[in-house]
Design a protein around this motif. Structure first.
Motif, PDB file in Angstrom:
ATOM      1  N   LYS A  26       0.847  -1.190   0.000  1.00 27.42           N
ATOM      2  CA  LYS A  26       0.000   0.000   0.000  1.00 27.42           C
ATOM      3  C   LYS A  26       0.884   1.242   0.000  1.00 27.42           C
ATOM      4  CE  LYS A  26      -3.734  -2.272   2.421  1.00 27.42           C
ATOM      5  NZ  LYS A  26      -4.541  -2.324   3.634  1.00 27.42           N
ATOM      6  N   MET A  27       0.307   2.350  -0.450  1.00 24.19           N
ATOM      7  CA  MET A  27       1.046   3.605  -0.564  1.00 24.19           C
ATOM      8  C   MET A  27       1.752   3.971   0.744  1.00 24.19           C
ATOM      9  SD  MET A  27       1.904   6.310  -2.373  1.00 24.19           S
ATOM     10  CE  MET A  27       0.750   6.545  -3.717  1.00 24.19           C
ATOM     11  N   ASP A  28       1.026   3.973   1.854  1.00 25.81           N
ATOM     12  CA  ASP A  28       1.625   4.374   3.129  1.00 25.81           C
ATOM     13  C   ASP A  28       2.799   3.475   3.513  1.00 25.81           C
ATOM     14  OD1 ASP A  28      -0.203   6.403   3.332  1.00 25.81           O
ATOM     15  OD2 ASP A  28      -1.490   5.370   4.786  1.00 25.81           O
ATOM     16  N   THR A  29       2.643   2.195   3.295  1.00 29.13           N
ATOM     17  CA  THR A  29       3.704   1.248   3.634  1.00 29.13           C
ATOM     18  C   THR A  29       4.913   1.457   2.733  1.00 29.13           C
ATOM     19  OG1 THR A  29       2.094  -0.359   4.400  1.00 29.13           O
ATOM     20  CG2 THR A  29       4.280  -1.201   3.843  1.00 29.13           C
ATOM     21  N   ALA A  30       4.685   1.613   1.434  1.00 30.54           N
ATOM     22  CA  ALA A  30       5.786   1.825   0.492  1.00 30.54           C
ATOM     23  C   ALA A  30       6.541   3.109   0.826  1.00 30.54           C
ATOM     24  CB  ALA A  30       5.261   1.867  -0.937  1.00 30.54           C
ATOM     25  N   MET A  31       5.808   4.173   1.134  1.00 27.40           N
ATOM     26  CA  MET A  31       6.451   5.447   1.462  1.00 27.40           C
ATOM     27  C   MET A  31       7.236   5.345   2.770  1.00 27.40           C
ATOM     28  SD  MET A  31       5.927   7.420  -1.084  1.00 27.40           S
ATOM     29  CE  MET A  31       6.455   8.994  -0.417  1.00 27.40           C
ATOM     30  N   GLU A  32       6.692   4.666   3.751  1.00 31.98           N
ATOM     31  CA  GLU A  32       7.405   4.515   5.025  1.00 31.98           C
ATOM     32  C   GLU A  32       8.680   3.698   4.839  1.00 31.98           C
ATOM     33  OE1 GLU A  32       8.913   4.964   8.518  1.00 31.98           O
ATOM     34  OE2 GLU A  32       7.203   6.116   7.782  1.00 31.98           O
ATOM     35  N   ARG A  33       8.620   2.663   4.025  1.00 29.84           N
ATOM     36  CA  ARG A  33       9.837   1.893   3.738  1.00 29.84           C
ATOM     37  C   ARG A  33      10.876   2.782   3.078  1.00 29.84           C
ATOM     38  NH1 ARG A  33       7.491  -4.002   2.074  1.00 29.84           N
ATOM     39  NH2 ARG A  33       6.782  -4.488   4.173  1.00 29.84           N
ATOM     40  N   GLY A  34      10.425   3.604   2.154  1.00 32.52           N
ATOM     41  CA  GLY A  34      11.354   4.541   1.519  1.00 32.52           C
ATOM     42  C   GLY A  34      11.991   5.482   2.521  1.00 32.52           C
ATOM     43  N   ARG A  35      11.182   6.054   3.402  1.00 34.98           N
ATOM     44  CA  ARG A  35      11.712   6.976   4.421  1.00 34.98           C
ATOM     45  C   ARG A  35      12.705   6.276   5.345  1.00 34.98           C
ATOM     46  NH1 ARG A  35       6.203   7.939   5.165  1.00 34.98           N
ATOM     47  NH2 ARG A  35       5.509   9.481   3.654  1.00 34.98           N
ATOM     48  N   SER A  36      12.434   5.031   5.709  1.00 33.48           N
ATOM     49  CA  SER A  36      13.345   4.308   6.602  1.00 33.48           C
ATOM     50  C   SER A  36      14.683   4.014   5.929  1.00 33.48           C
ATOM     51  CB  SER A  36      12.709   3.004   7.086  1.00 33.48           C
ATOM     52  OG  SER A  36      12.679   2.028   6.060  1.00 33.48           O
ATOM     53  N   HIS A  37      14.712   4.133   4.611  1.00 31.93           N
ATOM     54  CA  HIS A  37      15.928   3.884   3.840  1.00 31.93           C
ATOM     55  C   HIS A  37      16.534   5.187   3.300  1.00 31.93           C
ATOM     56  CE1 HIS A  37      14.302  -0.182   3.904  1.00 31.93           C
ATOM     57  NE2 HIS A  37      15.475  -0.614   3.498  1.00 31.93           N
ATOM     58  N   GLY A  38      16.056   6.348   3.776  1.00 30.10           N
ATOM     59  CA  GLY A  38      16.686   7.609   3.399  1.00 30.10           C
ATOM     60  C   GLY A  38      15.912   8.516   2.469  1.00 30.10           C
ATOM     61  N   LEU A  39      14.698   8.157   2.086  1.00 30.78           N
ATOM     62  CA  LEU A  39      13.907   8.986   1.174  1.00 30.78           C
ATOM     63  C   LEU A  39      13.604  10.336   1.804  1.00 30.78           C
ATOM     64  CD1 LEU A  39      12.251   9.314  -1.454  1.00 30.78           C
ATOM     65  CD2 LEU A  39      10.332   8.239  -0.240  1.00 30.78           C
ATOM     66  N   THR A  40      13.945  11.410   1.108  1.00 27.85           N
ATOM     67  CA  THR A  40      13.654  12.768   1.577  1.00 27.85           C
ATOM     68  C   THR A  40      13.182  13.631   0.413  1.00 27.85           C
ATOM     69  OG1 THR A  40      15.995  13.378   1.353  1.00 27.85           O
ATOM     70  CG2 THR A  40      15.236  12.701   3.551  1.00 27.85           C
ATOM     71  N   LYS A  41      14.088  14.234  -0.312  1.00 31.40           N
ATOM     72  CA  LYS A  41      13.768  15.207  -1.362  1.00 31.40           C
ATOM     73  C   LYS A  41      12.961  14.623  -2.513  1.00 31.40           C
ATOM     74  CE  LYS A  41      17.959  17.719  -0.378  1.00 31.40           C
ATOM     75  NZ  LYS A  41      19.328  17.896  -0.812  1.00 31.40           N
ATOM     76  N   LEU A  42      13.083  13.343  -2.767  1.00 30.28           N
ATOM     77  CA  LEU A  42      12.346  12.707  -3.870  1.00 30.28           C
ATOM     78  C   LEU A  42      10.974  12.179  -3.431  1.00 30.28           C
ATOM     79  CD1 LEU A  42      15.251  10.783  -5.618  1.00 30.28           C
ATOM     80  CD2 LEU A  42      13.967  12.719  -6.542  1.00 30.28           C
ATOM     81  N   GLU A  43      10.563  12.484  -2.224  1.00 26.84           N
ATOM     82  CA  GLU A  43       9.319  11.935  -1.689  1.00 26.84           C
ATOM     83  C   GLU A  43       8.104  12.270  -2.556  1.00 26.84           C
ATOM     84  OE1 GLU A  43       6.909  11.761   2.520  1.00 26.84           O
ATOM     85  OE2 GLU A  43       9.022  12.319   2.534  1.00 26.84           O
ATOM     86  N   ASP A  44       7.955  13.522  -2.981  1.00 27.79           N
ATOM     87  CA  ASP A  44       6.800  13.895  -3.816  1.00 27.79           C
ATOM     88  C   ASP A  44       6.815  13.162  -5.156  1.00 27.79           C
ATOM     89  OD1 ASP A  44       5.725  15.606  -1.907  1.00 27.79           O
ATOM     90  OD2 ASP A  44       6.674  17.392  -2.765  1.00 27.79           O
ATOM     91  N   GLU A  45       7.992  13.059  -5.760  1.00 31.88           N
ATOM     92  CA  GLU A  45       8.124  12.355  -7.042  1.00 31.88           C
ATOM     93  C   GLU A  45       7.761  10.882  -6.894  1.00 31.88           C
ATOM     94  OE1 GLU A  45       8.627  11.790 -11.012  1.00 31.88           O
ATOM     95  OE2 GLU A  45       8.692  13.718  -9.987  1.00 31.88           O
ATOM     96  N   VAL A  46       8.247  10.248  -5.849  1.00 24.23           N
ATOM     97  CA  VAL A  46       7.952   8.835  -5.607  1.00 24.23           C
ATOM     98  C   VAL A  46       6.459   8.654  -5.378  1.00 24.23           C
ATOM     99  CG1 VAL A  46       8.272   6.933  -3.967  1.00 24.23           C
ATOM    100  CG2 VAL A  46      10.250   8.236  -4.783  1.00 24.23           C
TER     101      VAL A  46
END
Length: 187
Positions: free
Chosen positions: A159-179
């Protein structure tokens, strides 16, 4: 998860980089000191930025010879580099191999390279090296987080929330809106 230099404990998550088979919440109450996992090496003192999404995964920014040696001493078996060649300041492949680790290079040059074929190639690398202790890096960890989030959403059906949280836990910051925008489009 351990994030940045001042953190000293590890919150084990769902092992999302390696398997993506555990629960979607990524929650666990187990805390283990990072140095216990890393042959006594305090990687957070050497590597900045430093993210520890799970016991077998280190996410960080650009490497140099000192960081490569520290990763090897910590028991890292594989280094995955997402930086394009023009961002590298030394022969990383040779340094990693000299230190006794395996090396994979999959250049992702910002948002333009966050395409399904790149994410499939990233997934293939992770599957080939399943179960190994890995370090994945780009310039800051941001592209690593983006690739992880897209992998979770596009290839693992999270799900979107889970995918985004996994990204954040691995360093996702500036590309968050694009992702986020890319995850809205079914693949």
């Amino acid at each position: 998860m351990t994030s940045h230099k001042d953190a000293t404990s590890l919150k084990l998550s769902d092992n999302s980089v390696m398997t993506d088979t555990a629960n979607d919440t990524g929650s666990s109450n187990n805390a283990i000191g990072d140095s216990a996992l890393d042959n006594g090496v305090d990687l957070a003192a050497v590597i900045d930025p430093y993210f520890r999404p799970d016991a077998n995964t280190i996410v960080c920014g650009a490497l140099d010879d000192t960081k490569v040696v520290a990763l090897a001493k910590a028991g890292i078996e594989l280094v995955i580099n997402l930086q394009p060649d023009d961002e590298l300041s030394f022969d990383e492949s040779a340094a990693v191999e000299r230190a006794g680790m395996q090396y994979e290079h999959l250049p992702i040059n910002g948002a333009a390279d966050l395409k399904q074929l790149k994410i499939l190639a990233f997934d293939n690398i992770l599957r080939q090296h399943h179960g190994k202790k890995i370090a994945v890096h780009c310039g800051s960890g941001n592209r690593v987080g983006a690739a992880i989030a897209l992998r979770a959403g596009w290839l693992r059906g999270r799900k979107m929330d889970t995918a985004m949280e996994r990204g954040r836990s691995h360093g996702l910051t500036k590309l968050e809106d694009e992702v986020y925008k890319r995850l809205l489009v079914p693949r």
